[in-house]
Design a protein around this motif. Structure first.
Motif, short mmCIF file in Angstrom:
data_model
loop_
_atom_site.label_atom_id
_atom_site.label_comp_id
_atom_site.label_asym_id
_atom_site.label_seq_id
_atom_site.Cartn_x
_atom_site.Cartn_y
_atom_site.Cartn_z
N VAL A 124 0.85 -1.20 0.00
CA VAL A 124 0.00 0.00 0.00
C VAL A 124 0.88 1.25 0.00
N HIS A 125 1.89 1.27 0.83
CA HIS A 125 2.81 2.41 0.86
C HIS A 125 3.45 2.64 -0.51
N TYR A 126 3.89 1.59 -1.15
CA TYR A 126 4.55 1.70 -2.45
C TYR A 126 3.66 2.38 -3.48
N TYR A 127 2.38 2.01 -3.52
CA TYR A 127 1.47 2.57 -4.51
C TYR A 127 0.81 3.87 -4.07
N SER A 128 1.07 4.32 -2.85
CA SER A 128 0.40 5.52 -2.34
C SER A 128 1.32 6.72 -2.26
N LYS A 129 2.30 6.79 -3.10
CA LYS A 129 3.29 7.87 -3.01
C LYS A 129 2.68 9.26 -3.18
N LYS A 130 1.57 9.39 -3.88
CA LYS A 130 0.96 10.70 -4.08
C LYS A 130 -0.31 10.89 -3.26
N VAL A 131 -0.56 10.00 -2.33
CA VAL A 131 -1.77 10.06 -1.50
C VAL A 131 -1.34 10.27 -0.05
N GLN A 132 -2.06 11.16 0.65
CA GLN A 132 -1.77 11.38 2.07
C GLN A 132 -2.16 10.14 2.85
N TYR A 133 -1.32 9.72 3.77
CA TYR A 133 -1.68 8.58 4.59
C TYR A 133 -1.18 8.75 6.01
#
Length: 128
Positions: free
Chosen positions: A96-105
């Motif tokens: 999830v972290h790998y694919y969420s580089k442009k999403v706030q988490y």
């Protein structure tokens, strides 16, 4: 409130407030859940993806390998506004972290390896 109940309560409260919630999880720990795998299932208004683990033997030793997750995550995650990672010591969280580089988490340090309680209402107010 039990630790396992808190993420579900948090998610249900978000749904009540009109947010669309999607959960990525696996199909079991001690035994496989008999549920649709790798496709969204409506659980009380929450879009829930149950990903099949590669091996229950490894899962029982806290090595969770949701092998189909990258195919879904690559397509779906960019549609999310916020991602909350609850179990951060897993391959699922890494993917999830790998694919969420442009999403706030946000990352919750409360997990199955940590038995402390977490105040989800306070956490939710930070992001809503």
């Amino acid at each position: 409130m039990e630790l396992q109940e808190s993420p579900m309560k948090f998610q249900k409260n978000l749904v009540k407030e009109g947010h669309e919630v999607t959960v990525f999880t696996t199909d079991g720990f001690k035994s496989r859940l008999k549920i649709i795998k790798n496709k969204p299932v409506d659980v009380d208004g929450i879009n829930t993806y149950y990903f099949r683990n590669l091996s229950n033997y490894l899962t029982k030793r806290n090595i969770v390998i949701p092998y189909y997750l990258p195919f879904i995550a690559r397509r779906k995650i960019q549609d999310f506004d916020v991602i909350h990672i609850h179990e951060h010591r897993t391959l699922l969280a890494v993917i999830v972290h790998y694919y969420s580089k442009k999403v706030q988490y946000s990352i919750c340090t409360t997990s199955s390896w940590n038995t402390s309680k977490h105040d989800w209402e306070t956490e939710a107010k930070k992001y809503i």
